[in-house]
Design a protein around this motif. Structure first.
Motif, PDB file in Angstrom:
ATOM      1  N   UNK A 257      -2.113  10.253  10.614  1.00 55.43           N
ATOM      2  CA  UNK A 257      -1.450   9.335  11.623  1.00 55.43           C
ATOM      3  C   UNK A 257      -1.523   7.665  11.253  1.00 55.43           C
ATOM      4  N   UNK A 258      -1.114   6.836  12.802  1.00 56.10           N
ATOM      5  CA  UNK A 258      -0.147   5.677  12.348  1.00 56.10           C
ATOM      6  C   UNK A 258      -1.620   5.324  12.379  1.00 56.10           C
ATOM      7  N   UNK A 259      -2.347   3.509  11.906  1.00 58.01           N
ATOM      8  CA  UNK A 259      -3.265   3.196  11.995  1.00 58.01           C
ATOM      9  C   UNK A 259      -3.399   2.016  12.933  1.00 58.01           C
ATOM     10  N   UNK A 260      -5.087   2.543  13.549  1.00 62.81           N
ATOM     11  CA  UNK A 260      -5.509   2.041  14.626  1.00 62.81           C
ATOM     12  C   UNK A 260      -5.956   0.412  14.614  1.00 62.81           C
ATOM     13  N   UNK A 261      -5.503  -0.237  15.422  1.00 58.06           N
ATOM     14  CA  UNK A 261      -5.585  -1.963  15.558  1.00 58.06           C
ATOM     15  C   UNK A 261      -5.054  -2.423  15.334  1.00 58.06           C
ATOM     16  N   UNK A 262      -3.905  -1.764  14.516  1.00 53.78           N
ATOM     17  CA  UNK A 262      -3.092  -2.282  14.232  1.00 53.78           C
ATOM     18  C   UNK A 262      -1.156  -2.547  14.833  1.00 53.78           C
TER      19      UNK A 262
ATOM     20  N   UNK B  36       3.472   2.800   6.162  1.00 51.64           N
ATOM     21  CA  UNK B  36       3.057   4.179   6.609  1.00 51.64           C
ATOM     22  C   UNK B  36       4.519   4.974   7.440  1.00 51.64           C
ATOM     23  N   UNK B  37       4.171   6.204   6.548  1.00 49.29           N
ATOM     24  CA  UNK B  37       5.684   7.078   6.948  1.00 49.29           C
ATOM     25  C   UNK B  37       4.963   7.442   7.464  1.00 49.29           C
ATOM     26  N   UNK B  38       5.775   9.148   8.316  1.00 49.00           N
ATOM     27  CA  UNK B  38       5.517  10.312   9.316  1.00 49.00           C
ATOM     28  C   UNK B  38       6.557  10.784   8.423  1.00 49.00           C
ATOM     29  N   UNK B  39       6.455  11.962   8.179  1.00 50.16           N
ATOM     30  CA  UNK B  39       7.593  12.578   7.624  1.00 50.16           C
ATOM     31  C   UNK B  39       7.536  13.672   8.274  1.00 50.16           C
ATOM     32  N   UNK B  40       9.087  14.439   8.437  1.00 55.06           N
ATOM     33  CA  UNK B  40       9.486  15.584   8.673  1.00 55.06           C
ATOM     34  C   UNK B  40       8.699  15.822  10.049  1.00 55.06           C
ATOM     35  N   UNK B  41       8.980  14.778  11.359  1.00 60.73           N
ATOM     36  CA  UNK B  41       7.843  14.722  12.244  1.00 60.73           C
ATOM     37  C   UNK B  41       8.439  16.536  12.570  1.00 60.73           C
TER      38      UNK B  41
ATOM     39  N   UNK C 283       5.397  21.501   7.508  1.00 62.35           N
ATOM     40  CA  UNK C 283       5.384  20.267   6.547  1.00 62.35           C
ATOM     41  C   UNK C 283       5.003  19.153   6.344  1.00 62.35           C
ATOM     42  N   UNK C 284       5.143  18.688   8.276  1.00 59.07           N
ATOM     43  CA  UNK C 284       4.391  17.214   8.583  1.00 59.07           C
ATOM     44  C   UNK C 284       3.676  16.635   8.094  1.00 59.07           C
ATOM     45  N   UNK C 285       3.687  15.307   7.412  1.00 58.03           N
ATOM     46  CA  UNK C 285       2.781  14.460   7.391  1.00 58.03           C
ATOM     47  C   UNK C 285       2.540  13.047   7.425  1.00 58.03           C
ATOM     48  N   UNK C 286       2.232  12.630   6.570  1.00 60.93           N
ATOM     49  CA  UNK C 286       1.643  10.795   7.052  1.00 60.93           C
ATOM     50  C   UNK C 286       1.647  10.746   5.367  1.00 60.93           C
ATOM     51  N   UNK C 287       1.638   9.638   5.138  1.00 61.77           N
ATOM     52  CA  UNK C 287       1.158   9.388   4.369  1.00 61.77           C
ATOM     53  C   UNK C 287       1.400   7.009   3.906  1.00 61.77           C
ATOM     54  N   UNK C 288       0.616   6.739   3.209  1.00 62.39           N
ATOM     55  CA  UNK C 288       0.840   5.297   3.531  1.00 62.39           C
ATOM     56  C   UNK C 288       0.596   4.503   2.116  1.00 62.39           C
ATOM     57  N   UNK C 289       1.542   3.318   1.493  1.00 65.16           N
ATOM     58  CA  UNK C 289       1.630   2.974   0.448  1.00 65.16           C
ATOM     59  C   UNK C 289       1.267   0.857   0.923  1.00 65.16           C
ATOM     60  N   UNK C 290       1.071   0.753  -0.814  1.00 69.60           N
ATOM     61  CA  UNK C 290       1.309  -1.328  -0.740  1.00 69.60           C
ATOM     62  C   UNK C 290       1.911  -1.318  -1.698  1.00 69.60           C
ATOM     63  N   UNK C 291       2.857  -2.134  -1.596  1.00 63.56           N
ATOM     64  CA  UNK C 291       3.554  -3.031  -2.966  1.00 63.56           C
ATOM     65  C   UNK C 291       3.064  -4.007  -3.239  1.00 63.56           C
ATOM     66  N   UNK C 292       2.594  -3.958  -4.916  1.00 62.91           N
ATOM     67  CA  UNK C 292       2.069  -5.591  -5.237  1.00 62.91           C
ATOM     68  C   UNK C 292       3.373  -6.801  -6.140  1.00 62.91           C
ATOM     69  N   UNK C 293       2.640  -7.314  -6.428  1.00 65.89           N
ATOM     70  CA  UNK C 293       4.252  -8.277  -7.670  1.00 65.89           C
ATOM     71  C   UNK C 293       2.919  -7.710  -9.008  1.00 65.89           C
ATOM     72  N   UNK C 294       2.274  -6.708  -8.901  1.00 60.11           N
ATOM     73  CA  UNK C 294       1.611  -6.963 -10.644  1.00 60.11           C
ATOM     74  C   UNK C 294       0.311  -5.431 -10.749  1.00 60.11           C
ATOM     75  N   UNK C 295       0.399  -4.964 -11.625  1.00 61.11           N
ATOM     76  CA  UNK C 295      -0.180  -3.995 -11.549  1.00 61.11           C
ATOM     77  C   UNK C 295      -1.635  -4.396 -11.524  1.00 61.11           C
TER      78      UNK C 295
END
Length: 170
Positions: free
Chosen positions: A11-16, A104-109, A113-125
């Motif tokens: 799901x979606x993050x709580x409190x944000x 945060x992504x909700x896929x094929x609601x 096969x519906x699911x959620x995933x989250x990503x954070x992008x960065x400037x460096x490894x």
């Protein structure tokens, strides 16, 4: 260069509170290498994007990514070319400390096969490896960065099939 970490979440993050929401549709011309089309609608405006993604680094953190805007007519032609329903996504973006963004992504609601995933992008490894989720540790407990089968391209193949398979010469 795209440098990111990825988690399966519930799901979606709580409190944000999200700072931006997108409705997306995406499909894959091929998954090896990755060639993707995507529409991104937010606040009444729709962008159409053609994306090429290179092979990921050994740890899955980084890979070359080239995105180019395309016009709606070309997007429609490419969508018809795929002959498959596009993946439906809702993406909500949340601000994190240090200028980072949690996507945060909700896929094929509503689909089996519906699911959620989250990503954070960065400037460096190095920044990606060093980052700790802090208060989000429980929410981001199932990290799948670099795990086989955990990409949207893999999901496309599992649920829609790879168009390239239809053109293989045996």
């Amino acid at each position: 260069m795209e440098i990111e970490r990825k988690w399966l979440v519930k799901g979606w993050p709580q409190g944000l509170a999200p700072v931006k929401t997108f409705v997306m549709r995406q499909g894959y011309v091929t998954t090896r290498p990755t060639v993707r089309i995507r529409s991104e609608e937010s606040e009444g405006k729709t962008d159409y994007i053609l994306c090429f993604k290179g092979k990921a680094s050994a740890d899955g953190l980084a890979r070359e990514e080239i995105e180019a805007p395309i016009d709606p007519a070309l997007f429609a032609r490419l969508e018809a070319f795929l002959q498959r329903p596009l993946i439906q996504k809702e993406q909500r973006r949340y601000r994190l400390e240090g200028g980072l963004v949690l996507e945060v992504n909700q896929v094929d609601a509503g689909q089996p096969g519906e699911f959620f995933y989250a990503e954070v992008e960065f400037d460096s490894e190095d920044a990606a490896r060093a980052w700790q989720p802090g208060e989000l540790a429980e929410y981001l407990s199932d990290e799948v960065t670099g795990a086989p089968g955990q990409s949207m391209a893999a999901y496309w193949c599992a649920t829609r099939g790879d168009l390239a398979d239809e053109y293989r010469v045996e």
